[in-house]
Design an enzyme around this catalytic site. Sequence first.
Site, mmCIF file in Angstrom:
data_model
loop_
_atom_site.group_PDB
_atom_site.id
_atom_site.type_symbol
_atom_site.label_atom_id
_atom_site.label_comp_id
_atom_site.label_asym_id
_atom_site.label_seq_id
_atom_site.Cartn_x
_atom_site.Cartn_y
_atom_site.Cartn_z
ATOM 1 N N GLU A 1 6.174 7.166 13.400
ATOM 2 C CA GLU A 1 4.795 7.425 13.857
ATOM 3 C C GLU A 1 3.898 7.130 12.664
ATOM 4 O O GLU A 1 3.778 7.944 11.754
ATOM 5 C CB GLU A 1 4.656 8.888 14.304
ATOM 6 C CG GLU A 1 5.535 9.272 15.485
ATOM 7 C CD GLU A 1 5.019 8.710 16.812
ATOM 8 O OE1 GLU A 1 3.823 8.389 16.899
ATOM 9 O OE2 GLU A 1 5.823 8.580 17.748
ATOM 10 N N CYS B 1 -4.774 10.614 12.610
ATOM 11 C CA CYS B 1 -4.258 9.238 12.653
ATOM 12 C C CYS B 1 -4.896 8.416 13.774
ATOM 13 O O CYS B 1 -4.959 7.201 13.686
ATOM 14 C CB CYS B 1 -2.744 9.263 12.804
ATOM 15 S SG CYS B 1 -2.224 10.215 14.239
HETATM 16 P P1 NAD Z 1 3.039 9.909 3.679
HETATM 17 O O1 NAD Z 1 3.655 8.712 4.278
HETATM 18 O O2 NAD Z 1 2.551 9.815 2.268
HETATM 19 O O3 NAD Z 1 4.047 11.145 3.687
HETATM 20 C C1 NAD Z 1 4.684 11.571 4.864
HETATM 21 C C2 NAD Z 1 5.967 12.289 4.502
HETATM 22 O O4 NAD Z 1 6.829 11.379 3.808
HETATM 23 C C3 NAD Z 1 5.794 13.506 3.592
HETATM 24 O O5 NAD Z 1 6.639 14.527 4.044
HETATM 25 C C4 NAD Z 1 6.218 13.002 2.240
HETATM 26 O O6 NAD Z 1 6.788 13.993 1.428
HETATM 27 C C5 NAD Z 1 7.243 11.929 2.573
HETATM 28 N N1 NAD Z 1 7.252 10.839 1.571
HETATM 29 C C6 NAD Z 1 6.200 10.371 0.858
HETATM 30 N N2 NAD Z 1 6.606 9.359 0.066
HETATM 31 C C7 NAD Z 1 7.920 9.183 0.267
HETATM 32 C C8 NAD Z 1 8.900 8.283 -0.258
HETATM 33 N N3 NAD Z 1 8.582 7.366 -1.171
HETATM 34 N N4 NAD Z 1 10.159 8.386 0.216
HETATM 35 C C9 NAD Z 1 10.489 9.299 1.145
HETATM 36 N N5 NAD Z 1 9.611 10.183 1.664
HETATM 37 C C10 NAD Z 1 8.338 10.127 1.241
HETATM 38 O O7 NAD Z 1 1.886 10.342 4.667
HETATM 39 P P2 NAD Z 1 0.821 11.486 4.485
HETATM 40 O O8 NAD Z 1 -0.118 11.092 3.403
HETATM 41 O O9 NAD Z 1 1.497 12.795 4.394
HETATM 42 O O10 NAD Z 1 0.087 11.459 5.912
HETATM 43 C C11 NAD Z 1 -0.968 10.631 6.194
HETATM 44 C C12 NAD Z 1 -0.538 9.381 6.907
HETATM 45 O O11 NAD Z 1 0.219 9.703 8.059
HETATM 46 C C13 NAD Z 1 -1.713 8.583 7.412
HETATM 47 O O12 NAD Z 1 -1.494 7.243 7.122
HETATM 48 C C14 NAD Z 1 -1.719 8.839 8.899
HETATM 49 O O13 NAD Z 1 -2.290 7.825 9.684
HETATM 50 C C15 NAD Z 1 -0.278 8.995 9.188
HETATM 51 N N6 NAD Z 1 -0.086 9.807 10.382
HETATM 52 C C16 NAD Z 1 0.415 9.223 11.490
HETATM 53 C C17 NAD Z 1 0.553 9.978 12.638
HETATM 54 C C18 NAD Z 1 1.091 9.405 13.910
HETATM 55 O O14 NAD Z 1 1.350 10.194 14.825
HETATM 56 N N7 NAD Z 1 1.252 8.117 14.032
HETATM 57 C C19 NAD Z 1 0.193 11.321 12.641
HETATM 58 C C20 NAD Z 1 -0.308 11.856 11.466
HETATM 59 C C21 NAD Z 1 -0.428 11.094 10.347
#
Ligand code: NAD
Length: 456
Positions: A208, A242
């Site tokens: 997602e 998002c």
């Molecule tokens: P992110 O991708 O930075 O982090 C998401 C999760 O991944 C966190 O739990 C984090 O600890 C983990 N993570 C981060 N870097 C990692 C790595 N290198 N390896 C493994 N795991 C890692 O996202 P965010 O900043 O927490 O959230 C915001 C983003 O999420 C926005 O881009 C938003 O659009 C998206 N989002 C999408 C949806 C959807 O339903 N499509 C919903 C909410 C948010």
Amino acid sequence: MVKQLVAAQNEFFDTQKTKDVAFRKQYLKKLQQEILDQEDAICDALYADFKKPTFESLATETQLVLAELKLAIKNVGEWSTPKRVGASLSNFPSKDWIQPEPYGKVLIISPWNYPFMLAIAPLIGAIAAGNTAIVKPSEFSEHTSKIISRIIRKVFPPEYVTVVEGGVEVSSELLAEKWEYIFFTGSTRVGKIVYKSAAEHLTPVTLELSGKNPCIVDSTAAIKLAAKRIAWGKFINAGQTCIAPDYILVHESVKKALADHIKDQITQFYGQQPESSQDFARIATSKHYEELKVMLKDQNLLLGGDCNDENQFIAPTLVDEPKMDSSLMEGEIFGPILPIISFTKESELHGYISKYPNPLAFYVFSSDKKFQKRLMDRYSFGGGTINDTVVHISNKNLPFGGVGQSGIGGYHGKYTFDLFSHHKSISKRGTWLDVPLRYAPYKLPIDWIKRIKHLF
Ligand code: NAD
């Protein structure tokens, strides 16, 4: 620790306990009760994380999750029941059915923007489908992560469901293990890392992810209502949604009216000083706050632009005709900044929309049905709404998810159950008849086999 938890979940899944629907239901009910008991504490945690208004916490986090739980508790029996399907002549005599079965151990990684809902909503489907699960909530919403952990610890034994808190290192450690399903919500950048890790074990995934969501307003739209609905969808959760409209493409003949109405709406929603409003959230992470401040540089502001480093406040902001090569228009904004771009001819729209492939959401405000249809048919996007924003997410009958750059797979309601189930196809053959034609040496003339219709 991770390795031990994974081993314990493997062992527990192997006991077959989670295949019992009554067992799943019992735990879904326990989870429901605990969330009901902790609802105020969950709202407090969300407030502590980024001043999320209580109304928004109830409407977009706890109540959404409780509705998913209610639906799953009511329907898990029916959803889990094998479904008979018609047999084919080539298999005659047979009974054929599709039997949903759990994958096994599921890993759920969630982000900080709707930190409760995005961790628990997938978990409900994972449990309903009979899996075990480890949830890794975001390190940037630590109060909410703590309460998620507390709730899960109270409801489930760790060999069934558990929470592992931590940042990138912990996430990477979890991803190095073998899972039977991975459900990830977050950025497209990290989504690619998750996909690569999953590929090592051929683990199926739901991703997602994010996108830059256009919001198109033509000259026939009900402008005042459009302004209200756009302002709501953009500034709820301080734009950290998002599927928030990312930028507006508005017909030049109604641009001023739209901008004026959006300004009015912002004042009506949050008063003259949104920083004092109880109904407007803060930016949840300092990194993202700094990125948003950079996006505001050298832009022509119609409203807002105020920031407060002390509490990571950014006012609801309207940007007039942003520079297309600026950071504001590079990727997803994910904050309370709304660029407004005008167009004169429909043919100009494609240049903007096609610059950002596969948005997660897509919005059209128009009373021209042919215009609505042309846009809905032409572009590939996760989901969308005509004449409103964001609300397509609230219908459990609509699968929610992205496509291409914005993700893989859709969930909510029964779709979550289906997503966490392998749909096992079984054909049970009768033994009272065995048509010899399929066995070698083949005796049926070749032109006969071409002529037999409805064999398969
Ligand atoms: P992110 O991708 O930075 O982090 C998401 C999760 O991944 C966190 O739990 C984090 O600890 C983990 N993570 C981060 N870097 C990692 C790595 N290198 N390896 C493994 N795991 C890692 O996202 P965010 O900043 O927490 O959230 C915001 C983003 O999420 C926005 O881009 C938003 O659009 C998206 N989002 C999408 C949806 C959807 O339903 N499509 C919903 C909410 C948010």
